[in-house]
Write an enzyme that holds these catalytic residues in place. Structure first.
Site, PDB file in Angstrom:
ATOM      1  N   THR A  47     -45.613 -54.948  30.566  1.00  0.00           N
ATOM      2  CA  THR A  47     -47.004 -54.936  31.009  1.00  0.00           C
ATOM      3  C   THR A  47     -47.900 -54.258  29.985  1.00  0.00           C
ATOM      4  O   THR A  47     -49.087 -54.575  29.877  1.00  0.00           O
ATOM      5  CB  THR A  47     -47.121 -54.232  32.371  1.00  0.00           C
ATOM      6  OG1 THR A  47     -46.168 -54.797  33.269  1.00  0.00           O
ATOM      7  CG2 THR A  47     -48.512 -54.372  32.957  1.00  0.00           C
ATOM      8  N   TYR A  73     -32.898 -52.240  31.422  1.00  0.00           N
ATOM      9  CA  TYR A  73     -33.910 -53.173  31.943  1.00  0.00           C
ATOM     10  C   TYR A  73     -33.411 -54.599  31.760  1.00  0.00           C
ATOM     11  O   TYR A  73     -33.277 -55.075  30.637  1.00  0.00           O
ATOM     12  CB  TYR A  73     -35.213 -52.928  31.188  1.00  0.00           C
ATOM     13  CG  TYR A  73     -36.398 -53.791  31.528  1.00  0.00           C
ATOM     14  CD1 TYR A  73     -36.468 -54.567  32.673  1.00  0.00           C
ATOM     15  CD2 TYR A  73     -37.503 -53.808  30.672  1.00  0.00           C
ATOM     16  CE1 TYR A  73     -37.580 -55.340  32.957  1.00  0.00           C
ATOM     17  CE2 TYR A  73     -38.628 -54.567  30.949  1.00  0.00           C
ATOM     18  CZ  TYR A  73     -38.656 -55.332  32.091  1.00  0.00           C
ATOM     19  OH  TYR A  73     -39.761 -56.093  32.358  1.00  0.00           O
ATOM     20  N   LYS A 100     -33.589 -51.145  35.895  1.00  0.00           N
ATOM     21  CA  LYS A 100     -34.703 -51.940  36.401  1.00  0.00           C
ATOM     22  C   LYS A 100     -34.228 -53.371  36.577  1.00  0.00           C
ATOM     23  O   LYS A 100     -33.904 -54.055  35.604  1.00  0.00           O
ATOM     24  CB  LYS A 100     -35.903 -51.879  35.449  1.00  0.00           C
ATOM     25  CG  LYS A 100     -37.106 -52.697  35.935  1.00  0.00           C
ATOM     26  CD  LYS A 100     -38.261 -52.625  34.944  1.00  0.00           C
ATOM     27  CE  LYS A 100     -39.408 -53.521  35.394  1.00  0.00           C
ATOM     28  NZ  LYS A 100     -40.535 -53.509  34.421  1.00  0.00           N
TER      29      LYS A 100
END
EC number: 4.3.3.7
Length: 302
Positions: free
Chosen positions: A55, A144, A172
């Site tokens: 992001t 992740y 994640k």
């Protein structure tokens, strides 16, 4: 319903925001605004801030920009919240360098994505993550997994092997399924803190053992997400389900096209001049923006 989230550690808190990177009118990183935004997100309920992640547009940030952004947010927040740095790379040596720099800059943890594009086999993923963990042994790591972006996925069995590194503490999960959480729980037990990487799946993932979320929507509705998580943990399942259903249109709109295009547009609409994404990403088109305005209005955010 699985209450394992109550038994698992949450080393970075329950609600983490994967923060956007603000750019000024010239396309340069606006570090002052980044500090302000990070503090606002914590004020709204975020327990932790992830900088330089997906992001945060890490692919189009220079190493120097990433380092300064981490230091800016870390210094601005002080002890108010956890700060994690995105340090992943498809080059093991570069990921090691970035992770060591994050540790030296006072990060509370590093978000380390599965290597992208070169699609290493599982043995390569184990070597990659083990080398990173050993290079910064005192820095907690969040592995992740986001195969939709990276082109490959780390298996739960490899994650379980990596847990002999004491700083591999969290994961994640952004594969888009609850099955990933279930398999990780089966292989790793309750010692691995699993975070949902998908806002739309927070409640389903909590129900099978996740401890929280690394969120995009928390830029806009952090109090609601915080309440959803707290309601689940307190056994108020009807309340959690109501919030889950109420927020689904927003979750859908924030991923109607490539993240962070929609959330940057949403932030602009609520008064945060974070600028457009860097190329090759583009601004949100007018049709999607019109739909986003309707959803934000329905939630009384604008």
């Amino acid at each position: 319903m699985n209450k394992s989230a109550l038994l698992s550690p949450a080393p970075f808190g329950r609600l983490l925001t994967a923060m956007v990177t603000p750019f000024d009118d010239e396309g340069k990183v606006d570090y002052g605004l980044a500090a302000d935004l990070a503090n606002y997100l914590v004020d709204q309920g975020s327990d932790g801030i992830v900088v330089c992640g997906t992001t945060g547009e890490s692919p189009t940030l220079s190493w120097q920009e990433q380092q300064k952004l981490l230091e800016t947010v870390r210094n601005s927040l002080g002890s108010r919240a956890k700060v994690l740095a995105g340090t992943g790379s498809n080059s093991t040596s570069e990921a090691i360098e970035a992770t060591k720099e994050a540790a030296n800059s006072g990060a509370d943890g590093a978000l380390v994505v599965v290597p992208y594009y070169n699609k290493p086999p599982q043995e390569g993923l184990e070597v990659h993550f083990r080398a990173i963990a050993n290079a910064a042994p005192k820095l907690p790591l969040m592995l992740y997994n986001i195969p939709g972006r990276t082109g490959c996925s780390i298996s739960p069995s490899i994650v379980s092997k990596l847990m002999d590194c004491s700083n591999v503490v969290s994961f994640k999960a952004a594969s888009g399924t609850t099955e990933e959480v279930t398999q990780l729980r089966n292989y790793c037990g309750s010692d691995l803190a699993i975070y949902s990487g998908d806002d739309a799946l927070v409640l389903p993932m909590l129900s099978v053992g996740a401890v929280g979320v690394v969120s995009v929507a928390s830029h806009l509705v952090a109090p609601n997400l915080k309440k959803l998580i707290e309601s689940f943990l307190e056994g108020k399942y009807s309340e959690a389900l109501y919030l889950h259903e109420t927020l689904q249109p927003l979750f859908k709109s924030l991923f109607a096209t490539t993240n962070p295009i929609p959330v940057k547009a949403a932030l602009q609409l609520i008064g945060w001049s974070v600028g457009p994404p860097r190329s090759p990403l583009v601004s949100l088109n007018s049709e999607m923006k019109e739909e986003l305005v309707k959803i934000l209005s329905s939630l009384r955010l604008i």
